[in-house]
Design an enzyme around this catalytic site. Sequence first.
Site, PDB file in Angstrom:
ATOM      1  CB  CYS A   1     -45.210  -7.630  32.834  1.00  6.42           C
ATOM      2  SG  CYS A   1     -46.642  -7.050  31.898  1.00  6.42           S
TER       3      CYS A   1
ATOM      4  CG  ASP B   1     -46.463  -7.868  15.932  1.00  6.48           C
ATOM      5  OD1 ASP B   1     -46.473  -6.943  16.756  1.00  6.48           O
ATOM      6  OD2 ASP B   1     -46.155  -7.710  14.733  1.00  6.48           O
TER       7      ASP B   1
ATOM      8  CG  HIS C   1     -65.372 -16.462  31.846  1.00  7.68           C
ATOM      9  ND1 HIS C   1     -66.614 -17.046  31.911  1.00  7.68           N
ATOM     10  CD2 HIS C   1     -64.485 -17.418  32.248  1.00  7.68           C
ATOM     11  CE1 HIS C   1     -66.498 -18.302  32.320  1.00  7.68           C
ATOM     12  NE2 HIS C   1     -65.209 -18.550  32.531  1.00  7.68           N
ATOM     13  CB  SER C   2     -65.577 -14.117  37.059  1.00 11.13           C
ATOM     14  OG  SER C   2     -66.912 -14.582  37.219  1.00 11.13           O
TER      15      SER C   2
ATOM     16  CG  ASP D   1     -51.171  -8.782  29.161  1.00 13.94           C
ATOM     17  OD1 ASP D   1     -50.972  -9.405  30.232  1.00 13.94           O
ATOM     18  OD2 ASP D   1     -50.268  -8.367  28.433  1.00 13.94           O
TER      19      ASP D   1
END
Length: 342
Positions: free
Chosen positions: A14, A47, A136-137, A65
């Site tokens: 993060c 949010d 998905h790649s 994420d």
Amino acid sequence: MHTETKLFCKGGGCTAKLGAGILSHVLERLPKGTADPDLLVGYDSHDDAAVYKLTDDIAFVQTLDFFPPMLEDPYIFGQVAATNALSDIYAMGGTVKTALNIVCFPETMDLNILGEIMRGGAEKVHEAGGCLAGGHSIADSDVKYGLSVTGVVNPKKMYKNNTPCVGDKLILTKRLGVGLICCANRVGEASVEAMAAAIKSMTTLNKYAAEILQQYDVHACTDVTGFGLLAHLHEMLDGKVSCNLEQKQIPVFPEALAYADEFLLTAAAQRNRNYVQDKVEFTNVPFAMEEVLYDPQTSGGLLVAVAPECAEQAEAQLQAAGLPAQIIGTVVDKKEKEIYVR
């Protein structure tokens, strides 16, 4: 440990997030479109996830994420990335149902590394009680991994992140400081014990805290991730109320304080400081503790505003479940500053 993974662990998790100030500047300029009354929570609310009502009793919670590695072990990185992505469902009061992999991976890199990343992620989805339904790649110069997650929640029981009430007690369910520890680890300064503790925290699903908190009167909830405790708390207070924090009650990894004193700091923490420092007043708070409060957390804990009459019981039950949860402060009437730390 795969030695090749040293090539892609450049600093991620993060800490790779865009700064909160930059993100707000962009989002507020996006066209809103026609308002949909069934979109209960959208991006305009800051949010943790979107919530869309299907019936009076069922809404789906949608989030995604992903980020670059912050660890050299691909399997553990996959676990951390998935745990972090799943957390937003719990922050809204929801239950995980399905997840899709999001993968960016260099075609020249050993595919066994990718397999380990995805194995770690899949295990956490299954632990959460969800189904891994695809993904998905794309080929990319750098590794990135995460999940798009869908959960469900009763619209009458969902949590928002900006609805605390005066008098509420603030509970934090995980220790702070994993960003500082991972930063120290990248330059070879973190102890084995500190990294092991940080990894355990980052791979612990917030599911267990959320299941306990659902028994109590929760007024607001968010998970503490890349913006650090203080910027996420700023979003929770939403300019309507203030809060008092007791620094001695805030759960922290002791090693993180030591690494902050050694100036093993992240750029992301400084962005967080720049974004929210004018809303914070510190009284007798050491520099190292300030840094921990601004430190970006990868797969951090839940920050919850709980009715005061049940806060101590909730804290005790969380601690009995083995979680380092603490009551860290109180929501008060709006003052000159938003956050007072003493």
